[in-house]
Design an enzyme around this catalytic site. Structure first.
Site, PDB file in Angstrom:
ATOM      1  N   PHE A 109       9.697   3.334  -3.757  1.00 12.59           N
ATOM      2  CA  PHE A 109       9.775   2.692  -5.066  1.00 12.59           C
ATOM      3  C   PHE A 109       8.413   2.157  -5.505  1.00 12.59           C
ATOM      4  O   PHE A 109       8.126   2.018  -6.695  1.00 12.59           O
ATOM      5  CB  PHE A 109      10.819   1.564  -5.050  1.00 12.59           C
ATOM      6  CG  PHE A 109      10.359   0.253  -4.476  1.00 12.59           C
ATOM      7  CD1 PHE A 109       9.756  -0.704  -5.273  1.00 12.59           C
ATOM      8  CD2 PHE A 109      10.543  -0.030  -3.129  1.00 12.59           C
ATOM      9  CE1 PHE A 109       9.336  -1.916  -4.752  1.00 12.59           C
ATOM     10  CE2 PHE A 109      10.138  -1.239  -2.598  1.00 12.59           C
ATOM     11  CZ  PHE A 109       9.526  -2.181  -3.405  1.00 12.59           C
ATOM     12  N   LYS A 110       7.539   1.912  -4.531  1.00 14.91           N
ATOM     13  CA  LYS A 110       6.239   1.335  -4.838  1.00 14.91           C
ATOM     14  C   LYS A 110       5.301   2.314  -5.540  1.00 14.91           C
ATOM     15  O   LYS A 110       4.274   1.908  -6.083  1.00 14.91           O
ATOM     16  CB  LYS A 110       5.615   0.786  -3.553  1.00 14.91           C
ATOM     17  CG  LYS A 110       6.449  -0.357  -2.992  1.00 14.91           C
ATOM     18  CD  LYS A 110       6.031  -0.811  -1.614  1.00 14.91           C
ATOM     19  CE  LYS A 110       6.965  -1.911  -1.127  1.00 14.91           C
ATOM     20  NZ  LYS A 110       6.649  -2.386   0.231  1.00 14.91           N
ATOM     21  N   ASP A 111       5.671   3.601  -5.545  1.00  8.55           N
ATOM     22  CA  ASP A 111       4.867   4.585  -6.291  1.00  8.55           C
ATOM     23  C   ASP A 111       4.773   4.212  -7.766  1.00  8.55           C
ATOM     24  O   ASP A 111       3.753   4.480  -8.409  1.00  8.55           O
ATOM     25  CB  ASP A 111       5.490   5.983  -6.184  1.00  8.55           C
ATOM     26  CG  ASP A 111       5.241   6.639  -4.831  1.00  8.55           C
ATOM     27  OD1 ASP A 111       4.166   6.410  -4.249  1.00  8.55           O
ATOM     28  OD2 ASP A 111       6.130   7.380  -4.366  1.00  8.55           O
ATOM     29  N   THR A 144       4.482   0.606   1.616  1.00 10.17           N
ATOM     30  CA  THR A 144       3.350   0.259   0.753  1.00 10.17           C
ATOM     31  C   THR A 144       2.107   1.048   1.142  1.00 10.17           C
ATOM     32  O   THR A 144       1.357   1.522   0.289  1.00 10.17           O
ATOM     33  CB  THR A 144       3.033  -1.249   0.830  1.00 10.17           C
ATOM     34  OG1 THR A 144       4.095  -1.978   0.246  1.00 10.17           O
ATOM     35  CG2 THR A 144       1.753  -1.587   0.074  1.00 10.17           C
TER      36      THR A 144
END
Length: 316
Positions: A109-111, A144
């Site tokens: 999701f951090k993309d 991350t």
């Protein structure tokens, strides 16, 4: 509209300065002084694609960026790097709705934030008239690290070093990081847990002598962790996107409150949802769901933050 430190309300920074610094000199986090002033009309979001919605949200926060600069950052981040044209589509599953945040290049999701952060940083350098090269220091407990390495890979004017706990990430995550391609990427294992890695990064950020040494050699430190406002603000967008998806699909009515459930070991993602609420997103309840690595659950229940806690291997 200015940025202040959580430890010093007298600071008064523009967005580019807050993004470049990452962490305040007093070890506080940069936050917006009055996020409730940045209201969003939900009906305006209905006919926007993700890039248009991102511009609507980001332009409210990036107060010293030009319109062209914001559009360029968004285009660089979201034009060709995601497998879905909707970037973060919302899918109905029985009576619930899932916000799919796995369509980026590393499936994390951090993309969503880490594809745009490098461009926010390099643009901030230009706004500040700086000739320095950005050195990104990031601690990771797994996802991350790979997302940050992929986001900063071969971005001109940047270098990145990711620190991970030697026995605190999965084998797949370790292999993702140590095999990362790019001329400006570095990875280092830390003897200890994630808190040790994170505390080490924070210590470097607040070492004035070391920062002076870097400055004399034309380098500037910044971070890709959630301590950096430029990492947090892009995540606000997808909460409005999800609400707009449900509105346009007649699944909810305008103004109807929703619950937001975030599976997490930390608070960065759900903090972005909180800022969305401050901007007018109708939210009934935030639910922060933990697995066995529930340090924040324990902290809220007991008032004790145990940095020497055990780490558990889980399905995540």
């Amino acid at each position: 509209m200015k940025y202040i430190s959580t430890r010093n309300k007298n600071l008064n920074l523009d967005a580019s300065s807050a993004i470049l610094q990452g962490l305040s000199k007093d070890k506080g986090l940069f936050i917006l002084e009055n996020p409730s002033d940045l209201q969003v009309n939900l009906e305006d979001c209905l006919n926007m694609n993700y890039q248009e919605l991102a511009y609507k949200i980001l332009s409210k926060y990036l107060n010293d960026f030009t319109s062209e600069q914001i559009h360029t950052c968004i285009s660089n981040a979201y034009t060709h790097t995601f497998s879905s044209k909707d970037i973060t589509p919302t899918v109905k599953v029985k009576d619930d709705y899932i916000l799919e945040l796995f369509h980026g290049p590393t499936s994390a999701f951090k993309d969503v934030a880490l594809q745009i952060l490098p461009h926010l940083l390099t643009t901030s350098l230009k706004i500040q008239g700086s000739k320095e090269e950005i050195i990104i220091l990031t601690a990771t407990s797994g996802d991350t690290g790979k997302a940050a390495l992929e986001g900063f890979r071969d971005v001109d004017g940047t270098k990145i070093c990711v620190f991970y706990p030697e026995r605190g990430v999965s084998e797949i995550q370790k292999l993702q990081m140590i095999t990362q391609e790019g001329n400006n990427v570095n990875v280092a294992a830390v003897s200890g847990n994630f808190d040790d890695a994170q505390n080490g990064v924070k210590k470097i950020f607040t070492d004035e002598g070391y920062k002076a040494l870097l400055g004399n050699n034309n380098f500037k430190l910044s971070s890709a962790n959630s301590i950096n406002w430029g990492r947090l603000v892009p995540q606000i967008v997808y909460y409005f996107s999800a609400y707009a998806d449900m509105l346009s699909g007649d699944e909810i009515t305008n103004g109807e409150k929703i619950n937001i459930v975030v599976p997490t070991g930390n608070f960065g993602n759900i903090l972005a949802a909180y800022y969305a609420k401050k901007m007018g997103l109708p939210v009934n309840k935030f639910i922060c769901a933990s697995n066995k690595n529930n340090v924040l659950t324990d902290f809220i229940k007991t008032g004790v933050y145990n940095k020497n806690r055990d780490f558990h291997t889980t399905i995540s």
